[in-house]
Design an enzyme around this catalytic site. Structure first.
Site, short mmCIF file in Angstrom:
data_model
loop_
_atom_site.label_atom_id
_atom_site.label_comp_id
_atom_site.label_asym_id
_atom_site.label_seq_id
_atom_site.Cartn_x
_atom_site.Cartn_y
_atom_site.Cartn_z
N ALA A 187 -6.44 74.69 49.69
CA ALA A 187 -5.58 73.51 49.80
C ALA A 187 -5.64 72.87 51.19
O ALA A 187 -6.32 73.36 52.10
CB ALA A 187 -4.15 73.89 49.44
N HIS A 188 -4.89 71.79 51.34
CA HIS A 188 -4.94 71.01 52.58
C HIS A 188 -4.45 71.80 53.80
O HIS A 188 -3.52 72.59 53.73
CB HIS A 188 -4.15 69.70 52.46
CG HIS A 188 -2.74 69.84 52.01
ND1 HIS A 188 -1.99 68.78 51.60
CD2 HIS A 188 -1.93 70.93 51.88
CE1 HIS A 188 -0.79 69.18 51.25
NE2 HIS A 188 -0.73 70.49 51.42
N ASN A 189 -5.16 71.58 54.91
CA ASN A 189 -4.82 72.16 56.22
C ASN A 189 -4.95 73.68 56.30
O ASN A 189 -4.45 74.30 57.22
CB ASN A 189 -3.42 71.73 56.66
CG ASN A 189 -3.33 70.24 56.91
OD1 ASN A 189 -2.94 69.48 56.01
ND2 ASN A 189 -3.68 69.81 58.10
#
Length: 349
Positions: free
Chosen positions: A236-238
């Site tokens: 997922a993001h980051n």
């Protein structure tokens, strides 16, 4: 290709036990190998097959012996096998060419030594460096950089502004840089938060088929040098994946979780967001990780716990029916004793 055992041992830094003049022309599994072929044993449980294999020679660890067999003893047979396979079965070099059936937007930079197959799309401002290979159906978004000697297999999609380092392998169907799953008022208004960050893939990373790596909301999702990611993984993001980490198939990592160096995540492990997984930590298959994991520790289970505790817990499960029967018996005995004591008191009074 034919190589003598002496030549192979010199190449691997190993020691020949037996006839060093024997010629080897191919590498096969221990059950299939025959005359003129070499096999390997990387796990001690297969050493008994030394007695039955028909291979002309066997790649083994330093302390393995077998009377009457031609051996090459090395420090790590599995690592040596990788080198040997590369020697006998080298990857074919692609001819540098840009297909006329590829779509290259104006302003994209393509190195003369790159190979671009039919059906590839390269967006404006993208840069494809030396000896990169893009197979049919690859999508390269605008301002993407693909570093030297990287290979993107069919139908890989790399969204805008993502960075891919040198010697990266991305297998078919993987998606790099799709929007992170960011919504305000989830389950009510589902207001989409623009994902304006990017994905950075460092040198020598390998990404399996149909794996997805989301772009950051802000900043970057970062896969660091030498990490190896299996098929069907969701990042997922980051998220940050530390150097040399290994992520096995069907793992899911939620947003902003950080993996340290050389972390290993077993298949189908699930990690919630905003965690820190320390250097050299290991997470067992199908574990549910809901809290930080310290460096150099091993956890298993869902919810996760120290691996030894999980083993003790799992050892009880097959005995639960027996334990339930025993417990029910004890309850009945206690009830009988209590009833007996109650009657005795009544008589005494």
């Amino acid at each position: 290709m034919k190589k003598s055992l002496d030549e192979i041992a010199s190449f691997l830094g190993g020691t020949v036990v037996g006839d060093g003049e024997i010629l080897i022309e191919s590498i096969r599994g221990i059950d299939e190998a025959g005359p003129g072929e070499m096999t390997f044993i990387a796990n001690a449980q297969y050493e008994k097959k030394l007695l039955t294999t028909k291979a002309s020679a066997v790649l083994v660890s330093r302390d393995t012996e077998s009377s009457g067999k031609n051996l090459i003893q090395v420090d790590d047979p599995y690592v040596a096998l990788g080198s040997l396979l590369s020697l006998f079965y080298p990857e074919e070099k692609e001819a540098p060419v840009v297909s006329g059936q590829a779509v290259i937007e104006e302003g994209a930079e393509i190195a003369p030594s790159a190979t671009i197959y039919p059906g590839v799309y390269v967006g404006r401002g993208a840069r494809i460096d030396a000896r990169v290979v893009l197979y049919p159906g690859v999508f390269i978004g605008r301002e993407v950089v693909v570093g030297e000697d990287s290979v993107l297999y069919p139908n890989v999609a790399v969204y805008r502004r993502c960075l891919i380092g040198k010697r990266v392998i991305v297998h078919a169907g993987a998606v790099v840089g799709s929007d992170g799953f960011g919504f305000a008022s989830p389950g009510q208004e589902n207001v989409k938060i623009p994902q304006i960050g990017m994905v950075q893939i460092d040198d020598d990373v390998e990404i399996g088929s149909n794996t997805t790596i989301d772009r950051a909301t802000l900043g970057r999702t970062w896969i660091q040098r030498g990490a190896k990611i299996d098929n069907l993984v969701q990042i997922a993001h980051n998220v940050v994946v530390g150097e040399m980490s290994v992520i096995v198939s069907q793992v899911g990592i939620s947003g902003s979780t950080q993996l340290g160096r050389s972390v290993i995540l077993g298949g189908q492990a699930g990690l919630v967001g905003h965690l820190e997984i320390g250097d050299f930590a290991m997470v067992g298959a199908q574990s549910g990780v809901h809290e930080d994991v310290k460096a150099h520790t091993v956890v298993s289970g869902s919810p996760c716990m120290p691996h030894r505790n999980w083993l003790r817990s799992m050892s009880c499960i097959p005995r639960l029916p027996e334990m339930r029967t025993s417990l029910n018996g004890l309850v009945k005995r206690v009830e009988t004793l209590e009833k007996h004591c109650s009657l005795k008191k009544e008589k005494e009074t």
